[in-house]
Design an enzyme around this catalytic site. Structure first.
Site: not given
Ligand code: 13P
Length: 252
Positions: A9, A11, A96, A98, A168, A174, A214, A235-236
C-alpha cells in the site's frame, strides 16, 4: 489452500516517475525470480493506467487504495470503481484506518464502496483493526467484528469470496511497533472463526487474512509462520524494491 499474499500500500507516496520506476523494478525482479505467493501493489490513482501498461499481472496484480461510494456523476474529485477497473487494476483497498480516521469513512459508506467495487469486478482488500485505546480495554475482537458486520457481512458467500481481509491494528501502523506474532495469530484465528460462523468453514478456510502494521523483512517470517496469517499488507516497506522483496521472500 487459500492464497498467500504480500500486498503493498503505497499510500500518498511516489510521484508518477518514481512510482513507474519502482513498479518496473518489481516487475523485472519478480518475473526473473518468481514469488511463492500472490503479490499486489496498490498505488495512487494517477499511477494505475501507466503501470498497468507494463505490469505482468499474472505475477504482480495492481490495485487502487480507494474508490468512490457513488457510481458516477457530479462528485468532483472522486474516482469511481468503474474508473479504477478501466485502468486495468484488479484490486482496491477499502476501509483503511487512515480513510476511516482522516476522511470520516463510516461503515455505511464503506458498505457502498464494497458493493460498487464488486459490481465492477474488483477484488477488495478490506481493512479492519482496533486503536491502542480499544486494545488496552480488551475490545479488539468486538471492534473487528463490528467492522466486518458493518460493511461486508451483508454480502452473499459467493460475493464474499472476492474479499481479502487485512487486520491492521492502528497502533502498529507506521509506528515501528508490530503486533507480536502471537497477538496477531490470536485475532486472525478469531476473525476466521467469525467468517466461519457467518459463511461456513469452507469459505473461512479459503479467505486470506493479511497482517498489516510495521511488517518488514525481519519480522515477516515469524508472522507468516502462523497458521491464520496468510501474508501482509505493507506500507513503508513497500516503497523500496529490496525491502518489499525481502517480505515476499519470507514465503520461500
Ligand atoms: P506500515 O507498514 O507503514 O506500518 O503501514 C501498514 C499499513 O497501513 C498498510 O496498509
Amino acid at each position: 489452500m487459500r492464497k498467500k499474499i504480500v500486498a503493498g500500500n503505497w499510500k500518498m507516496n511516489m510521484n508518477l516517475q518514481d512510482g513507474i520506476a519502482l513498479a518496473k523494478e518489481l516487475n523485472e525482479t519478480l518475473n526473473s525470480n518468481k514469488p511463492n505467493c500472490g503479490v499486489i501493489i496498490c498505488t495512487p490513482f494517477i499511477h494505475l493506467a501507466s503501470i498497468a501498461q507494463f505490469l505482468n499481472q499474472d505475477v504482480i496484480a495492481l490495485g487502487a487504495e480507494n474508490c468512490a461510494d457513488k457510481e458516477k456523476g457530479a462528485y468532483t474529485g472522486e474516482v469511481s470503481a468503474e474508473m479504477v477497473k478501466s485502468t486495468g487494476a484488479q484490486y482496491v483497498i477499502l476501509g483503511h484506518s487512515e480513510r476511516r480516521g482522516y476522511y470520516g469513512e463510516t461503515p455505511e459508506i464503506l458498505k457502498e464502496k464494497v458493493l460498487l467495487a464488486l459490481k465492477n469486478g474488483l477484488k477488495v482488500i478490506f481493512c479492519i483493526g482496533e486503536s491502542l485505546e480499544e486494545r488496552e480495554a480488551g475490545k479488539q475482537n468486538e471492534v473487528v467484528k463490528a467492522e466486518l458486520e458493518g460493511s461486508v457481512f451483508n454480502l452473499t458467500a459467493e460475493e464474499f469470496k472476492n474479499i481479502v481481509i487485512a487486520y491492521e491494528p492502528i497502533w502498529a501502523i507506521g509506528t515501528g511497533k508490530t503486533a507480536t506474532a502471537e497477538q496477531a495469530e490470536e485475532i486472525h484465528a478469531y476473525i476466521r472463526s467469525i467468517v466461519a460462523e457467518k459463511y461456513g468453514n469452507e469459505v473461512a478456510e479459503e479467505t486470506s487474512i493479511l497482517y498489516g502494521g510495521s511488517c518488514k523483512a525481519s519480522n515477516a517470517p515469524e508472522l507468516f509462520a502462523k497458521p491464520d496469517i496468510d501474508g501482509g499488507l505493507i506500507g513503508g516497506a513497500s516503497l523500496k524494491a529490496a525491502d518489499f522483496m525481502g517480505i515476499i521472500d519470507a514465503w520461500k
